[in-house]
Design a protein around this motif. Structure first.
Motif, PDB file in Angstrom:
ATOM      1  N   CYS A 132      49.895  99.639  95.757  1.00  0.00           N
ATOM      2  CA  CYS A 132      49.812 100.995  96.292  1.00  0.00           C
ATOM      3  C   CYS A 132      48.368 101.257  96.705  1.00  0.00           C
ATOM      4  CB  CYS A 132      50.277 102.021  95.253  1.00  0.00           C
ATOM      5  SG  CYS A 132      49.203 102.128  93.805  1.00  0.00           S
ATOM      6  N   ASP A 133      48.145 102.415  97.306  1.00  0.00           N
ATOM      7  CA  ASP A 133      46.780 102.797  97.689  1.00  0.00           C
ATOM      8  C   ASP A 133      46.052 103.499  96.557  1.00  0.00           C
ATOM      9  OD1 ASP A 133      47.096 101.738 100.235  1.00  0.00           O
ATOM     10  OD2 ASP A 133      47.792 103.640 101.077  1.00  0.00           O
ATOM     11  N   VAL A 134      46.794 104.307  95.798  1.00  0.00           N
ATOM     12  CA  VAL A 134      46.168 105.066  94.718  1.00  0.00           C
ATOM     13  C   VAL A 134      47.222 105.398  93.667  1.00  0.00           C
ATOM     14  CG1 VAL A 134      46.509 107.333  95.798  1.00  0.00           C
ATOM     15  CG2 VAL A 134      44.626 107.014  94.222  1.00  0.00           C
ATOM     16  N   GLU A 135      46.783 105.432  92.411  1.00  0.00           N
ATOM     17  CA  GLU A 135      47.595 105.905  91.298  1.00  0.00           C
ATOM     18  C   GLU A 135      46.867 107.082  90.673  1.00  0.00           C
ATOM     19  OE1 GLU A 135      49.220 103.036  88.277  1.00  0.00           O
ATOM     20  OE2 GLU A 135      47.973 101.662  89.446  1.00  0.00           O
ATOM     21  N   VAL A 136      47.610 108.099  90.308  1.00  0.00           N
ATOM     22  CA  VAL A 136      47.034 109.232  89.598  1.00  0.00           C
ATOM     23  C   VAL A 136      47.803 109.379  88.299  1.00  0.00           C
ATOM     24  CG1 VAL A 136      46.532 111.704  89.647  1.00  0.00           C
ATOM     25  CG2 VAL A 136      46.410 110.361  91.767  1.00  0.00           C
ATOM     26  N   LEU A 137      47.077 109.379  87.197  1.00  0.00           N
ATOM     27  CA  LEU A 137      47.655 109.468  85.865  1.00  0.00           C
ATOM     28  C   LEU A 137      47.265 110.812  85.263  1.00  0.00           C
ATOM     29  CD1 LEU A 137      48.835 108.367  83.185  1.00  0.00           C
ATOM     30  CD2 LEU A 137      46.657 107.239  82.824  1.00  0.00           C
ATOM     31  N   HIS A 138      48.262 111.573  84.798  1.00  0.00           N
ATOM     32  CA  HIS A 138      48.004 112.864  84.160  1.00  0.00           C
ATOM     33  C   HIS A 138      48.648 112.863  82.782  1.00  0.00           C
ATOM     34  CE1 HIS A 138      47.259 117.114  83.642  1.00  0.00           C
ATOM     35  NE2 HIS A 138      48.516 117.262  83.278  1.00  0.00           N
ATOM     36  N   VAL A 139      47.859 113.180  81.764  1.00  0.00           N
ATOM     37  CA  VAL A 139      48.351 113.217  80.385  1.00  0.00           C
ATOM     38  C   VAL A 139      48.889 114.618  80.095  1.00  0.00           C
ATOM     39  CG1 VAL A 139      47.784 112.845  77.955  1.00  0.00           C
ATOM     40  CG2 VAL A 139      46.639 111.473  79.724  1.00  0.00           C
ATOM     41  N   LEU A 140      50.214 114.708  79.930  1.00  0.00           N
ATOM     42  CA  LEU A 140      50.851 115.992  79.625  1.00  0.00           C
ATOM     43  C   LEU A 140      50.631 116.375  78.172  1.00  0.00           C
ATOM     44  CD1 LEU A 140      54.216 115.372  81.487  1.00  0.00           C
ATOM     45  CD2 LEU A 140      52.395 116.925  82.193  1.00  0.00           C
ATOM     46  N   SER A 141      50.772 115.391  77.278  1.00  0.00           N
ATOM     47  CA  SER A 141      50.533 115.624  75.850  1.00  0.00           C
ATOM     48  C   SER A 141      50.171 114.306  75.192  1.00  0.00           C
ATOM     49  CB  SER A 141      51.774 116.239  75.179  1.00  0.00           C
ATOM     50  OG  SER A 141      52.857 115.330  75.212  1.00  0.00           O
ATOM     51  N   GLY A 142      49.458 114.394  74.087  1.00  0.00           N
ATOM     52  CA  GLY A 142      49.031 113.188  73.385  1.00  0.00           C
ATOM     53  C   GLY A 142      47.759 112.627  73.982  1.00  0.00           C
ATOM     54  N   SER A 175      47.358 106.396  69.580  1.00  0.00           N
ATOM     55  CA  SER A 175      47.447 107.566  68.710  1.00  0.00           C
ATOM     56  C   SER A 175      48.609 107.386  67.742  1.00  0.00           C
ATOM     57  CB  SER A 175      47.662 108.832  69.554  1.00  0.00           C
ATOM     58  OG  SER A 175      48.981 108.857  70.061  1.00  0.00           O
ATOM     59  N   GLY A 176      48.662 108.219  66.765  1.00  0.00           N
ATOM     60  CA  GLY A 176      49.761 108.164  65.800  1.00  0.00           C
ATOM     61  C   GLY A 176      50.975 108.937  66.255  1.00  0.00           C
ATOM     62  N   GLY A 177      50.910 109.532  67.473  1.00  0.00           N
ATOM     63  CA  GLY A 177      52.016 110.355  67.957  1.00  0.00           C
ATOM     64  C   GLY A 177      52.491 109.926  69.326  1.00  0.00           C
ATOM     65  N   GLN A 178      53.485 110.627  69.802  1.00  0.00           N
ATOM     66  CA  GLN A 178      54.068 110.376  71.116  1.00  0.00           C
ATOM     67  C   GLN A 178      53.141 110.904  72.209  1.00  0.00           C
ATOM     68  OE1 GLN A 178      58.414 110.909  71.730  1.00  0.00           O
ATOM     69  NE2 GLN A 178      57.775 112.610  73.021  1.00  0.00           N
ATOM     70  N   THR A 179      53.113 110.214  73.346  1.00  0.00           N
ATOM     71  CA  THR A 179      52.316 110.634  74.496  1.00  0.00           C
ATOM     72  C   THR A 179      53.240 110.793  75.699  1.00  0.00           C
ATOM     73  OG1 THR A 179      50.298 109.567  73.707  1.00  0.00           O
ATOM     74  CG2 THR A 179      50.446 109.949  76.072  1.00  0.00           C
ATOM     75  N   GLU A 180      53.033 111.882  76.449  1.00  0.00           N
ATOM     76  CA  GLU A 180      53.810 112.151  77.674  1.00  0.00           C
ATOM     77  C   GLU A 180      52.851 112.080  78.860  1.00  0.00           C
ATOM     78  OE1 GLU A 180      57.132 113.114  78.119  1.00  0.00           O
ATOM     79  OE2 GLU A 180      57.612 112.914  75.996  1.00  0.00           O
ATOM     80  N   LEU A 181      53.246 111.316  79.889  1.00  0.00           N
ATOM     81  CA  LEU A 181      52.404 111.099  81.062  1.00  0.00           C
ATOM     82  C   LEU A 181      53.164 111.357  82.350  1.00  0.00           C
ATOM     83  CD1 LEU A 181      51.168 107.507  80.161  1.00  0.00           C
ATOM     84  CD2 LEU A 181      49.933 109.615  79.725  1.00  0.00           C
ATOM     85  N   LEU A 182      52.439 111.711  83.386  1.00  0.00           N
ATOM     86  CA  LEU A 182      52.944 111.684  84.754  1.00  0.00           C
ATOM     87  C   LEU A 182      52.116 110.676  85.529  1.00  0.00           C
ATOM     88  CD1 LEU A 182      53.534 115.401  85.853  1.00  0.00           C
ATOM     89  CD2 LEU A 182      55.252 113.656  85.379  1.00  0.00           C
ATOM     90  N   TRP A 183      52.787 109.728  86.195  1.00  0.00           N
ATOM     91  CA  TRP A 183      52.132 108.769  87.083  1.00  0.00           C
ATOM     92  C   TRP A 183      52.540 109.141  88.506  1.00  0.00           C
ATOM     93  CZ3 TRP A 183      49.052 104.760  85.328  1.00  0.00           C
ATOM     94  CH2 TRP A 183      49.168 104.400  83.984  1.00  0.00           C
ATOM     95  N   THR A 184      51.582 109.275  89.391  1.00  0.00           N
ATOM     96  CA  THR A 184      51.868 109.487  90.805  1.00  0.00           C
ATOM     97  C   THR A 184      51.333 108.275  91.548  1.00  0.00           C
ATOM     98  OG1 THR A 184      51.672 111.877  90.514  1.00  0.00           O
ATOM     99  CG2 THR A 184      51.549 111.034  92.772  1.00  0.00           C
ATOM    100  N   ILE A 185      52.209 107.615  92.301  1.00  0.00           N
ATOM    101  CA  ILE A 185      51.869 106.367  92.985  1.00  0.00           C
ATOM    102  C   ILE A 185      52.042 106.596  94.484  1.00  0.00           C
ATOM    103  CG2 ILE A 185      52.481 103.934  93.237  1.00  0.00           C
ATOM    104  CD1 ILE A 185      53.657 104.145  90.349  1.00  0.00           C
ATOM    105  N   VAL A 186      50.959 106.363  95.254  1.00  0.00           N
ATOM    106  CA  VAL A 186      50.961 106.625  96.697  1.00  0.00           C
ATOM    107  C   VAL A 186      50.491 105.386  97.460  1.00  0.00           C
ATOM    108  CG1 VAL A 186      50.028 108.087  98.524  1.00  0.00           C
ATOM    109  CG2 VAL A 186      50.420 109.056  96.251  1.00  0.00           C
ATOM    110  N   PRO A 187      51.261 104.866  98.443  1.00  0.00           N
ATOM    111  CA  PRO A 187      52.670 105.167  98.649  1.00  0.00           C
ATOM    112  C   PRO A 187      53.496 104.550  97.533  1.00  0.00           C
ATOM    113  CG  PRO A 187      52.028 103.371 100.091  1.00  0.00           C
ATOM    114  CD  PRO A 187      50.776 103.836  99.377  1.00  0.00           C
TER     115      PRO A 187
END
Length: 194
Positions: A132-142, A175-187
């Motif tokens: 891809c050209d770019v990845e954007v990673l956003h941590v929702l929690s954790g 971490s000792g807990g669950q992590t929630e992420l959003l990955w955006t991959i373009v294209p």
């Protein structure tokens, strides 16, 4: 019995926003388009605000200047809602991750993935790349540790990181807990039929 003919809806066509967005994406001014199309700036401005209906010949001239297919002005937008509960489960590799595709499978411009990472989840020992050209990673929690060739980056809830496409990387949930992420991959790294 008389044959029924379809009647026009009476609703004006809203094509101005598409014309304006196309012009702006090409960094053209209304004056640039006016000079190339032999139409007045005032007329083009009114067309872009849907305050007037252009003739077919004026519309063709505008589309030629903007390298825009005439028919695309009349196509319905591709809008699709995907509820998180209905999102397709996918496997991007790694272990301890539940990954859902939040964009349509056939969408080639962008992919959005939501990952739920169990404690100890990992993208693998070896660094990997995504086509891809770019990845954007956003941590929702954790939290998450992103491993790169040059070192590690620790990301916490609310952090967002942009990674250049094809850059080798991997990740760990230390971490000792669950992590929630959003990955955006373009294209989109891949697409297929749903």
């Amino acid at each position: 019995m008389r044959a029924l003919n379809p009647a026009p809806s009476g609703a004006p066509l809203a094509i101005g926003a598409k014309l304006r967005a196309t012009r702006l994406a090409q960094a053209l001014t209304i004056a640039d388009v006016a000079a190339a199309s032999n139409l007045s700036t005032g007329f083009i401005s009114r067309v872009e605000r849907d305050e007037t209906s252009p003739s077919v010949s004026s519309l063709v001239a505008l589309c030629q200047v903007l390298s825009l297919q005439l028919g695309s002005l009349f196509e319905a937008p591709d809008n699709e809602v995907i509820a998180l509960a209905d999102a397709a489960l996918i496997n991007m590799g790694g272990k301890g991750a539940i990954e859902k595709l939040l964009t349509p499978r056939g969408e080639s411009r962008v992919q959005v993935l939501r990952s739920t990472l169990a404690p100890g989840a990992s993208g693998g020992d070896e660094l990997y790349t995504i086509n891809c050209d770019v990845e954007v990673l956003h941590v929702l929690s954790g939290s998450l540790v992103l491993r790169l060739v040059g070192g590690e980056v620790e990301l916490s809830e609310g952090d967002t990181m942009t990674v250049a496409g094809r850059q080798p990387h991997s990740w760990d949930n230390r971490s000792g807990g669950q992590t929630e992420l959003l990955w955006t991959i373009v294209p989109a790294a891949w697409s297929g039929s749903s």
